[in-house]
Design an enzyme around this catalytic site. Structure first.
Site, short mmCIF file in Angstrom:
data_model
loop_
_atom_site.label_atom_id
_atom_site.label_comp_id
_atom_site.label_asym_id
_atom_site.label_seq_id
_atom_site.Cartn_x
_atom_site.Cartn_y
_atom_site.Cartn_z
N ALA A 43 44.85 58.22 -35.52
CA ALA A 43 44.48 59.45 -35.09
C ALA A 43 43.03 58.47 -34.96
O ALA A 43 42.68 57.64 -35.53
CB ALA A 43 43.93 60.01 -37.26
N LYS A 103 34.70 49.58 -48.61
CA LYS A 103 33.94 49.45 -49.91
C LYS A 103 32.77 50.85 -49.90
O LYS A 103 32.47 50.47 -51.48
CB LYS A 103 33.48 48.59 -49.73
CG LYS A 103 32.52 47.81 -48.95
CD LYS A 103 32.36 47.54 -47.38
CE LYS A 103 31.74 47.28 -46.26
NZ LYS A 103 31.57 47.25 -45.44
N GLU A 127 42.68 45.15 -50.75
CA GLU A 127 42.08 44.03 -50.36
C GLU A 127 41.06 43.83 -49.32
O GLU A 127 40.30 42.29 -49.01
CB GLU A 127 43.39 42.97 -49.97
CG GLU A 127 43.15 41.47 -49.93
CD GLU A 127 42.72 41.34 -51.05
OE1 GLU A 127 41.55 40.68 -51.63
OE2 GLU A 127 43.34 40.72 -52.03
N VAL A 130 36.31 43.70 -49.73
CA VAL A 130 35.39 42.53 -50.63
C VAL A 130 35.21 42.17 -49.39
O VAL A 130 34.69 41.48 -49.31
CB VAL A 130 36.37 42.91 -51.89
CG1 VAL A 130 35.41 41.73 -51.88
CG2 VAL A 130 36.48 43.64 -52.59
N LYS A 203 30.30 45.84 -52.66
CA LYS A 203 31.27 44.99 -52.77
C LYS A 203 31.32 43.88 -54.51
O LYS A 203 32.46 43.84 -55.52
CB LYS A 203 31.39 43.85 -51.86
CG LYS A 203 31.43 44.53 -50.63
CD LYS A 203 31.20 42.57 -49.14
CE LYS A 203 32.07 43.66 -48.46
NZ LYS A 203 31.54 42.74 -46.97
#
Length: 425
Positions: A43, A103, A127, A130, A203
């Site tokens: 998209a 985040k 994963e 951050v 974060k």
């Protein structure tokens, strides 16, 4: 071998690299996950925009719902809160697992998303949210699951680290270093989220939630940016044997957890002091493992794609072999301390009258509020003034604020300039 269908929401810098690596490393990724990973739809906002040759234009659509309806795993790389939140929830309802690097969304709506994923029996992986390629989420959530985390300290924003590093190593002022960061593509045209500490705060909330098994929201993090940092501040830090870094700090205290993002004086002997340029690094203090450091590139297409694909491999292997991603753990439910309850060493810079007895009156003001001074440096002043830099032992922020309130109104103090935290070595 089973096919696992991959849908991409977003095809910018990171999305392009994800699509490229899924094609180029297809055999390796299949061997690691136990499934053929097939991109079925991508998209995008603009179907006619120029694209990397690695992107198969036949996969492009401007309808994200079409992507979700076809996918076993949805990779969300559009950023922001909406429509990302609604699209992820839609993906869960269709039975798709989700990999995201968002985040801001996780800091604002993490609990809602974790609960929705668990209710649907699918995975939510993040994963890349951050520190780019740095595997700190996996480290906290899984590798250190058998330990007790006492503190997490991190340089988690490459833009601000680059700016402060240029100020430290080349003597630039803030505006000059920011302009260079923008020229090199490290900083956006509007750098507010970075230089005002908001990106690092999001974060910090994610890291604290993982480290302390407690729900932490973005509003729980006390934030200061780096706009006020000057070349003089950097030079003063150097005279103290420190460098200035924007540090995201999450610490366990006896009465709760303390969360802070702001400019911090880091001793040259601390591992975070040697992190240069746009790199990220996170130091974890654990009871049994002691000090661990995670270091690497925190942004960029290929590094972030590396983290995304590690999550895709994990989610695909669960499709084949069963199992699920680690669920949200909030059993500890620790109290989040108010900013005034925080404790730290501090460095205070202020200008005072250059007269006999003033230093004694300054130190007396600190002592009257229970703040112990560790060292004082005096700079050469002009016009009958002197510049003092006082570094404290660990003190409560409320006590320091009371000290500064007294000094600000004292007739022998011309101005209180800056207050920065000082990290232990």
């Amino acid at each position: 071998m089973k096919d696992v269908r991959i849908g991409l929401l977003g095809c910018g810098t990171v999305g392009t690299q994800v699509a490229r690596l899924l094609e180029e490393q297809s055999q390796d990724l299949a061997a690691r996950s136990g499934a053929r990973l097939k991109v079925v739809a991508i998209a995008v906002r603009d179907l006619e925009a120029p694209r990397d040759p690695a992107i198969d234009r036949g996969l492009l659509t401007d309808d994200p719902h079409r992507v979700i309806s076809q996918a076993d795993i949805v990779i969300e790389l559009i950023g922001g809160v909406e429509p990302a939140r609604s699209l992820i929830l839609e993906a869960f309802r269709t039975g798709a697992s989700v990999v995201t690097g968002n985040k801001a969304l996780l800091a604002a709506h993490g609990p809602e998303l974790y609960q929705a994923a668990a209710a649907a029996g699918v995975d939510l992986y993040y994963e890349a949210a951050v520190a780019g390629a740095v595997p700190v989420v996996y480290g906290l959530r899984e590798s250190l699951a058998g330990d007790r985390i006492m503190a997490v300290l991190g340089i988690v924003n490459g833009t601000t680290n680059y700016i402060l590093d240029e100020m430290t190593t080349k003597g630039m002022d803030f505006g000059e270093a920011l302009a260079k960061a923008q020229e090199l593509g490290y900083a956006e045209a509007d750098p507010s989220a970075d230089v005002d500490g908001l990106d690092a705060a999001a974060k910090c909330a994610i890291l604290a939630s993982l480290a302390f098994h407690t729900r932490v929201a973005l509003d729980d993090v006390h934030v200061h940016g780096i706009r006020h940092i000057t070349a003089d501040d950097v030079a003063t830090a150097a005279r103290s044997g420190c460098v200035v870094k924007l540090i995201a700090s999450a610490k366990r205290r006896p009465d709760g957890i303390e969360l802070h993002v702001g400019p911090t004086l880091v001793p040259a002997t601390h591992p975070l002091a040697s992190v240069h340029g746009p790199f990220n690094a996170i130091v974890i203090e654990a009871e049994a493992a002691d000090r661990l450091m995670f270091y690497g590139r925190g942004a960029g297409g290929a590094p972030t794609a590396s983290a995304v694909l590690s999550d895709v491999v994990a989610a695909a292997s669960h499709r084949v072999d069963g199992g699920h991603a680690p669920r949200e753990l909030v059993y500890a439910d620790l109290r989040v301390l108010a900013p005034q309850e925080g404790r730290s060493r501090f460095q205070v810079e202020f200008t005072v009258l250059d007269e006999v007895g003033v230093l004694t009156r300054v130190t007396s003001a600190f002592a009257s509020h229970g703040v112990s001074i560790r060292s004082v440096m005096q700079g050469v002043g002009e016009g009958g003034l002197a510049r003092l830099t006082a570094t404290t032992h660990e003190a409560c922020q409320a006590d320091l604020e009371a000290t500064l309130a007294e000094l600000s109104s004292a007739p022998f103090v011309a101005e209180v300039h800056h207050v920065n935290r000082v990290e232990e070595s």
